[in-house]
Design a protein around this motif. Sequence first.
Motif, PDB file in Angstrom:
ATOM      1  N   SER A   6     -42.483 120.412 -63.641  1.00  0.00           N
ATOM      2  CA  SER A   6     -42.508 118.826 -64.888  1.00  0.00           C
ATOM      3  C   SER A   6     -43.184 119.687 -66.397  1.00  0.00           C
ATOM      4  N   THR A   7     -42.698 118.941 -67.053  1.00  0.00           N
ATOM      5  CA  THR A   7     -42.823 119.114 -68.771  1.00  0.00           C
ATOM      6  C   THR A   7     -43.191 118.284 -69.068  1.00  0.00           C
ATOM      7  N   TYR A   8     -43.377 116.773 -68.922  1.00  0.00           N
ATOM      8  CA  TYR A   8     -43.891 115.355 -69.168  1.00  0.00           C
ATOM      9  C   TYR A   8     -45.722 115.809 -69.195  1.00  0.00           C
ATOM     10  N   LEU A 260     -31.015 114.837 -59.011  1.00  0.00           N
ATOM     11  CA  LEU A 260     -32.197 115.067 -60.014  1.00  0.00           C
ATOM     12  C   LEU A 260     -33.463 114.399 -58.947  1.00  0.00           C
ATOM     13  N   ILE A 261     -34.796 114.716 -58.714  1.00  0.00           N
ATOM     14  CA  ILE A 261     -34.973 113.093 -58.550  1.00  0.00           C
ATOM     15  C   ILE A 261     -36.716 112.999 -58.857  1.00  0.00           C
ATOM     16  N   ILE A 262     -37.026 112.510 -59.819  1.00  0.00           N
ATOM     17  CA  ILE A 262     -38.298 112.597 -60.803  1.00  0.00           C
ATOM     18  C   ILE A 262     -39.793 111.651 -59.663  1.00  0.00           C
ATOM     19  N   ASN A 263     -40.169 112.352 -59.029  1.00  0.00           N
ATOM     20  CA  ASN A 263     -41.408 110.879 -58.488  1.00  0.00           C
ATOM     21  C   ASN A 263     -42.590 111.527 -58.995  1.00  0.00           C
ATOM     22  N   ALA A 264     -43.947 110.699 -59.885  1.00  0.00           N
ATOM     23  CA  ALA A 264     -45.066 110.840 -60.129  1.00  0.00           C
ATOM     24  C   ALA A 264     -45.973 111.627 -58.996  1.00  0.00           C
ATOM     25  N   LEU A 265     -47.132 111.662 -59.435  1.00  0.00           N
ATOM     26  CA  LEU A 265     -47.845 112.560 -58.377  1.00  0.00           C
ATOM     27  C   LEU A 265     -48.821 110.648 -58.494  1.00  0.00           C
ATOM     28  N   ASN A 266     -48.355 110.770 -58.808  1.00  0.00           N
ATOM     29  CA  ASN A 266     -49.484 109.855 -58.596  1.00  0.00           C
ATOM     30  C   ASN A 266     -49.435 107.465 -58.847  1.00  0.00           C
ATOM     31  N   ASP A 267     -48.355 107.988 -58.745  1.00  0.00           N
ATOM     32  CA  ASP A 267     -47.197 106.529 -58.548  1.00  0.00           C
ATOM     33  C   ASP A 267     -48.032 105.881 -57.140  1.00  0.00           C
ATOM     34  N   SER A 268     -48.700 104.766 -57.410  1.00  0.00           N
ATOM     35  CA  SER A 268     -49.039 104.130 -56.155  1.00  0.00           C
ATOM     36  C   SER A 268     -48.612 103.555 -55.134  1.00  0.00           C
ATOM     37  N   PHE A 269     -47.006 103.510 -55.566  1.00  0.00           N
ATOM     38  CA  PHE A 269     -46.014 103.144 -54.502  1.00  0.00           C
ATOM     39  C   PHE A 269     -45.457 103.761 -53.195  1.00  0.00           C
ATOM     40  N   LEU A 270     -45.559 105.269 -54.124  1.00  0.00           N
ATOM     41  CA  LEU A 270     -45.257 105.964 -53.120  1.00  0.00           C
ATOM     42  C   LEU A 270     -46.189 106.630 -51.941  1.00  0.00           C
ATOM     43  N   ASN A 283     -32.156 122.101 -49.968  1.00  0.00           N
ATOM     44  CA  ASN A 283     -31.136 121.473 -50.063  1.00  0.00           C
ATOM     45  C   ASN A 283     -30.416 122.289 -51.682  1.00  0.00           C
ATOM     46  N   PRO A 284     -29.142 123.121 -52.236  1.00  0.00           N
ATOM     47  CA  PRO A 284     -29.457 123.729 -53.809  1.00  0.00           C
ATOM     48  C   PRO A 284     -28.894 122.035 -54.658  1.00  0.00           C
ATOM     49  N   ASN A 285     -28.402 121.443 -53.755  1.00  0.00           N
ATOM     50  CA  ASN A 285     -28.069 120.492 -54.600  1.00  0.00           C
ATOM     51  C   ASN A 285     -29.548 119.644 -55.522  1.00  0.00           C
ATOM     52  N   LEU A 286     -30.659 119.522 -54.473  1.00  0.00           N
ATOM     53  CA  LEU A 286     -31.982 118.666 -54.616  1.00  0.00           C
ATOM     54  C   LEU A 286     -32.438 119.639 -56.405  1.00  0.00           C
ATOM     55  N   PHE A 287     -33.258 118.935 -56.880  1.00  0.00           N
ATOM     56  CA  PHE A 287     -33.740 118.949 -58.335  1.00  0.00           C
ATOM     57  C   PHE A 287     -34.514 118.097 -57.981  1.00  0.00           C
ATOM     58  N   LEU A 288     -36.222 118.886 -57.248  1.00  0.00           N
ATOM     59  CA  LEU A 288     -37.453 117.788 -57.077  1.00  0.00           C
ATOM     60  C   LEU A 288     -38.331 117.975 -58.356  1.00  0.00           C
ATOM     61  N   GLU A 289     -38.267 116.870 -59.205  1.00  0.00           N
ATOM     62  CA  GLU A 289     -40.070 117.310 -60.574  1.00  0.00           C
ATOM     63  C   GLU A 289     -40.285 116.370 -60.181  1.00  0.00           C
ATOM     64  N   MET A 290     -42.165 116.235 -59.847  1.00  0.00           N
ATOM     65  CA  MET A 290     -42.890 115.722 -59.423  1.00  0.00           C
ATOM     66  C   MET A 290     -44.109 115.607 -60.993  1.00  0.00           C
ATOM     67  N   PRO A 291     -43.920 114.663 -61.848  1.00  0.00           N
ATOM     68  CA  PRO A 291     -45.357 115.000 -62.959  1.00  0.00           C
ATOM     69  C   PRO A 291     -46.112 114.653 -62.498  1.00  0.00           C
ATOM     70  N   LYS A 292     -47.344 115.454 -63.036  1.00  0.00           N
ATOM     71  CA  LYS A 292     -48.925 114.790 -62.181  1.00  0.00           C
ATOM     72  C   LYS A 292     -48.424 112.697 -63.086  1.00  0.00           C
ATOM     73  N   TYR A 293     -48.463 112.599 -63.643  1.00  0.00           N
ATOM     74  CA  TYR A 293     -48.966 111.271 -64.396  1.00  0.00           C
ATOM     75  C   TYR A 293     -47.337 110.634 -64.542  1.00  0.00           C
ATOM     76  N   GLY A 294     -47.205 109.446 -64.845  1.00  0.00           N
ATOM     77  CA  GLY A 294     -46.363 108.988 -64.987  1.00  0.00           C
ATOM     78  C   GLY A 294     -46.237 107.836 -63.938  1.00  0.00           C
ATOM     79  N   GLY A 295     -47.023 107.342 -63.237  1.00  0.00           N
ATOM     80  CA  GLY A 295     -47.050 105.968 -61.927  1.00  0.00           C
ATOM     81  C   GLY A 295     -45.710 105.118 -61.871  1.00  0.00           C
ATOM     82  N   HIS A 296     -45.510 104.368 -61.614  1.00  0.00           N
ATOM     83  CA  HIS A 296     -44.077 103.969 -61.291  1.00  0.00           C
ATOM     84  C   HIS A 296     -42.845 103.650 -62.388  1.00  0.00           C
ATOM     85  N   MET A 297     -42.176 104.557 -62.485  1.00  0.00           N
ATOM     86  CA  MET A 297     -41.161 103.731 -63.841  1.00  0.00           C
ATOM     87  C   MET A 297     -42.536 103.794 -65.739  1.00  0.00           C
ATOM     88  N   GLY A 298     -43.294 104.947 -65.041  1.00  0.00           N
ATOM     89  CA  GLY A 298     -43.902 104.538 -66.618  1.00  0.00           C
ATOM     90  C   GLY A 298     -43.877 106.113 -67.109  1.00  0.00           C
TER      91      GLY A 298
END
Length: 321
Positions: A6-8, A260-270, A283-298
């Motif tokens: 992630s570049t976020y 594309l799946i984007i789930n923040a690592l500091n999302d307290s809901f996950l 799965n070559p069709n899945l692209f998982l991005e896990m930014p360090k920050y972002g919370g839940h939808m933030g």
Amino acid sequence: MPIIESTYKAPYFFRKGFVATVYSGLIRKVEGIVQKRERLTLSDGDFLDLDWSYADEKTDTLIIILHGMEGSAQRAYVTGTAKLCNENKIDALSVNFRGCSGEDNLHFQSYHSGATTDLQDVISHVIGTKTYSEIYIKGVSLGGNVTLKYLGESTNIPTEIKGGIAISVPCYLAGSAKELHTIKNFPFHEKFKHDLINKLRIKSENHPDKISNKDLKAIKTLYDFDNYYTAKAHGFINGADYYEKSSSLQFLPNIKVPTLIINALNDSFLSPECYPVKEAINNPNLFLEMPKYGGHMGFIQKGGYYYNELRTLEFIRKNSQ
């Protein structure tokens, strides 16, 4: 597929997940988008309200946007994506789940994390009445789980569906439910419970034979809500059965379109299971991005649009034919 780096870069004040989540959910505003409502009669006789917004010129590309639990098509995380897409020659169809458009739906059942039949009806309606050659589906939180489950459970995805985007998605529902019941998420738990019970009171008035005041009084937690209402109304044995059968995690290996799946690592809901590293690698069709920050939808950043919204546009452009 290799995990996406992630570049976020979150602004300093919004590196705390709680702050980013609350600001994005309660304070952020998106101005300047015009939505036109269409009421769709569903295959079971109920209805959905669809809010359309359009690009300035005719386009062959559409994004269908699904909101999260107790959200609507007017929430900023929906209108932000719709506005950005409209400005870039993409029409947007923002779906209000049953009972989420300001009016109670007709049936006792409403919506839940695994209810993909309504999405199927929406897609069939669009394909049958419009001329879009490229359709992308973006779901946020609960809507993200619906998106991933739909893309992975069906062997007959229309050819017009070119990709999916899921943001802050609780793809393992049992784990996410457990997280929502922890002390750190108490304010969110209470807000969700309050809103859901208020809607259920209306349901009890319209369907007094289906749920009693005793049942309403017995709901003290979101677990109780899923046991007393979600499971009962939608054909599951109990809440645990609902979580197991509706989690999109088990369907990820079957997804055949770029997603594309984007789930923040500091999302307290996950929970840890909501970061599907193994599934993305295999799965070559899945692209998982896990930014360090972002919370839940933030995924806040300067410039008005959120990082996940800009990534959505970038992903669509990359996969456009």
